[in-house]
Write a protein that holds these residues in place. Structure first.
Motif, mmCIF file in Angstrom:
data_model
loop_
_atom_site.group_PDB
_atom_site.id
_atom_site.type_symbol
_atom_site.label_atom_id
_atom_site.label_comp_id
_atom_site.label_asym_id
_atom_site.label_seq_id
_atom_site.Cartn_x
_atom_site.Cartn_y
_atom_site.Cartn_z
ATOM 1 N N ASN A 153 31.157 99.827 -71.456
ATOM 2 C CA ASN A 153 32.411 100.477 -71.062
ATOM 3 C C ASN A 153 32.583 101.875 -71.642
ATOM 4 O O ASN A 153 33.705 102.368 -71.785
ATOM 5 N N ASP A 157 33.786 102.406 -64.671
ATOM 6 C CA ASP A 157 33.059 101.793 -63.562
ATOM 7 C C ASP A 157 33.478 102.510 -62.284
ATOM 8 O O ASP A 157 34.636 102.481 -61.889
ATOM 9 N N SER A 158 32.530 103.165 -61.608
ATOM 10 C CA SER A 158 32.869 103.957 -60.427
ATOM 11 C C SER A 158 33.320 103.101 -59.257
ATOM 12 O O SER A 158 33.951 103.591 -58.322
ATOM 13 N N ILE A 160 35.209 100.085 -59.469
ATOM 14 C CA ILE A 160 36.011 99.044 -60.101
ATOM 15 C C ILE A 160 36.709 98.150 -59.077
ATOM 16 O O ILE A 160 36.874 96.952 -59.298
ATOM 17 N N THR A 163 34.717 94.913 -57.336
ATOM 18 C CA THR A 163 34.470 93.669 -58.047
ATOM 19 C C THR A 163 35.535 92.649 -57.670
ATOM 20 O O THR A 163 36.699 92.977 -57.519
ATOM 21 N N ASN A 170 35.868 92.766 -67.792
ATOM 22 C CA ASN A 170 34.852 93.551 -67.108
ATOM 23 C C ASN A 170 34.037 94.333 -68.121
ATOM 24 O O ASN A 170 34.594 94.984 -69.022
ATOM 25 N N ASN A 172 30.840 97.128 -68.268
ATOM 26 C CA ASN A 172 30.028 98.033 -67.454
ATOM 27 C C ASN A 172 29.047 98.803 -68.333
ATOM 28 O O ASN A 172 29.445 99.445 -69.306
ATOM 29 N N THR A 174 26.374 101.830 -68.109
ATOM 30 C CA THR A 174 26.015 102.946 -67.241
ATOM 31 C C THR A 174 24.598 103.442 -67.554
ATOM 32 O O THR A 174 24.219 103.584 -68.716
ATOM 33 N N GLU A 184 27.068 105.616 -60.768
ATOM 34 C CA GLU A 184 26.853 104.587 -59.744
ATOM 35 C C GLU A 184 25.716 103.641 -60.084
ATOM 36 O O GLU A 184 25.432 102.720 -59.327
ATOM 37 N N ARG A 188 26.967 95.780 -63.933
ATOM 38 C CA ARG A 188 28.373 95.391 -64.016
ATOM 39 C C ARG A 188 28.449 93.884 -64.222
ATOM 40 O O ARG A 188 27.805 93.112 -63.507
ATOM 41 N N THR A 545 43.221 101.456 -63.763
ATOM 42 C CA THR A 545 42.427 100.732 -64.753
ATOM 43 C C THR A 545 43.331 100.042 -65.764
ATOM 44 O O THR A 545 43.161 98.867 -66.081
#
Length: 550
Positions: A153, A157-158, A160, A163, A170, A172, A174, A184, A188, A545
């Motif tokens: 995190n 998350d591009s 979000i 999901t 959540n 994420n 990257t 992207e 996840r 978010t």
């Protein structure tokens, strides 16, 4: 060679000193070692199941139910996959997607009902969820992949909203390349309240990355964004609470210029195409009377409306007597009435289907739909232009919605030359979009409807308008277009709540028959990175978010 049938279907700054971060050990047990096959070799069902067992320890508690091979043309990442289903004795089930060549897990999802915590169980903390997710990745990702990931995190998350809405935390991870985040790409996961991973998704582009040594300076990128970024001013539900009314907001929609190409300096939309400020103009001036009350109609009344709509078209149509119904028992019911045209001698008749919902609203129009699904697609040698398709779609909308043209606008969008070439190659329709206005302001992406135009003949073959649910077209209690802050103030609020960064970017684009896919090559862009949200009319930042965590 793959044969397709003709199917028209429905078509959502960092400087060079940024350090790569990782939370993964360099070695350890249970690390995935992919089985290497020749490029053209596809795993058998038995091989795929064996590799799934090797990577997902939890499958030892489940019994394999069935498997399906899905061709890459149908998948977002263009990869053929094995989709397997699993059940256990407690009624739970799992769905697993694997790369059909390497056996890598692309998606894992627990499909059963999540158990509620009892009074003696403590709610999972975020740190505990991070530990669970990190251990899970050791099963399904290689050591080399894990060495190129951010902290959990660390970046938003591009995707979000893509999901599934589940209880849990959540997480994420990257992908980082050359010190530059690839929003992207990565992994996840959702860790359920019981401490088990209930959702996992791999996102990993394998194409060549653009050269980051040729990017423009971040100061230049900021100037270009200040000048060329145009979020849409629209009417939206800011809160997820049904009781909350529409509010006037600024938000970046799919076709809005919002990213700066880090190589060329041009403004791009979310599809990676060069973009400019969009024009939003109603198709006419007629506005239906406002009514807050939803009056339900019967099937017979709906049929009379369908017959009246058909009279707006040239020619004569007779009912075939076939009536279909959808949504029985739900909040919204739709009836589909079938008609056949009565052409002159020697001419072929058309089958037309009209959909009317239980509020009396015209929601669907199809011509010869069943026949099109049976026809084999052929390459279009000489077709119509995008502009001609737009005009054909506009005329049909003006015909069927003649009393509402003051609240309907044509979406200002044109596909790339590459996309148009693909449409002709695959004998696909042009997909023309329209949206609704409330008090002269767009009602957001949720109001968009689609008209499909045959790219060869110019004939409108489909109209889908099932999402319309706006109620009154104009309401004195709702804000007006001139209300609230101006565009520049809204962009200033975005800048105050996000950070301009250099990132890799792999946009989703609209591909064959509405299926979303990835571009062949990722891009390098400057964009404002942070929590997803929008700017309200009073100049405040609303974070989706944070709302999702409440």
């Amino acid at each position: 060679m793959l044969k397709r049938t003709k199917s028209y279907g429905l078509s959502l700054g960092v400087s060079s000193t940024l350090l790569m971060t990782t939370v993964f050990a360099s070695a350890g047990g249970g690390i995935l070692t992919p089985v290497v096959h020749a490029a053209e070799k596809t795993l058998s069902e038995k091989e795929a199941i064996a590799l799934a067992h090797k990577q997902l320890k939890i499958l030892g508690e489940y019994k394999h139910r069935d498997a399906e091979f899905v061709d890459g043309i149908e998948m977002l990442w263009g990869k053929s996959i094995w989709y397997t289903s699993w059940d256990n004795e407690n009624g739970g089930s799992l769905g697993v997607q694997q790369d059909a060549t390497s056996g890598k897990i692309w998606k894992y999802e627990y499909l059963g009902e999540e158990q509620d915590l009892d009074a003696n169980q403590k709610k999972l903390t975020e740190d505990q969820a991070f530990q669970v997710a990190t251990q899970f990745l050791k099963q399904v990702a290689t050591e080399e992949e894990r060495s190129r990931l951010s902290k959990p995190n660390e970046y938003p998350d591009s995707d979000i909203f893509y999901t599934r809405d589940r209880q849990g935390i959540n997480v994420n991870f990257t992908r980082i390349e050359n010190g530059v985040p690839f929003l992207e790409n990565g992994f996840r996961l959702i860790v359920g309240n019981d401490g088990e991973v209930i959702y996992f998704e791999r996102r990993w582009s394998e194409g060549k990355l653009p050269d980051d040594s040729k990017v423009i300076e971040i100061t230049e990128a900021e100037k270009k964004w200040d000048k060329g970024a145009f979020p849409t001013k629209d009417m939206a539900f800011v809160s997820r609470k049904e009781s909350e009314p529409y509010q006037l907001v600024y938000e970046f929609q799919s076709n809005d210029p919002q990213f700066v190409d880090a190589i060329t300096g041009k403004m791009l939309d979310s599809y990676g195409q060069v973009a400019k400020e969009r024009k939003i103009q109603p198709l006419g001036k007629t506005v239906p009377p406002s009514t807050a009350e939803r009056k339900l109609i019967t099937k017979d009344e709906a049929q009379k409306i369908a017959e009246q709509q058909l009279k707006k078209l040239p020619g004569t149509y007779l009912s075939s007597g076939r009536i279909f119904e959808s949504g029985s028992g739900s909040d919204r019911k739709v009836w589909f009435f079938e008609f056949t045209s009565q052409p002159g001698e020697g001419k072929k008749s058309d089958t037309v289907k009209i959909g009317i919902d239980d509020s009396g609203y015209f929601v669907q129009y199809n011509v010869n739909q069943k026949n099109r699904f049976r026809e084999e697609s052929k390459k279009i040698e000489k077709g119509i232009t995008w502009e001609q398709a737009q005009e054909s779609a506009r005329k049909l909308v003006q015909t069927f919605y003649s009393d509402q043209l003051g609240i309907i606008y044509a979406v200002d969008y044109a596909p790339s030359e590459e996309r148009i070439k693909e449409i002709w190659e695959n004998d696909e329709p042009y997909e023309i979009e329209f949206g609704y206005l409330i008090n002269g302001v767009p009602a957001g992406d949720s109001s968009i409807f689609q008209v499909n135009v045959d790219a060869e003949t110019g004939e409108v073959v489909d109209l889908y308008n099932h999402l319309y649910n706006l109620g009154p077209s104009g309401d004195s209690s709702l804000p007006k277009n001139e209300d609230g802050i101006d565009l520049n103030t809204a962009k200033k609020v975005v800048k105050e709540n996000k950070k301009l960064m250099l990132t890799y970017f792999h946009p989703k684009v609209r591909g064959s028959n509405g299926i979303m896919k990835m571009l062949e090559q990722p891009l390098l862009v400057y964009r404002y990175v942070g929590e997803k949200g929008l700017v309200t009319a009073d100049g405040k930042w609303h974070s989706f978010t944070k709302e999702g965590k409440q």
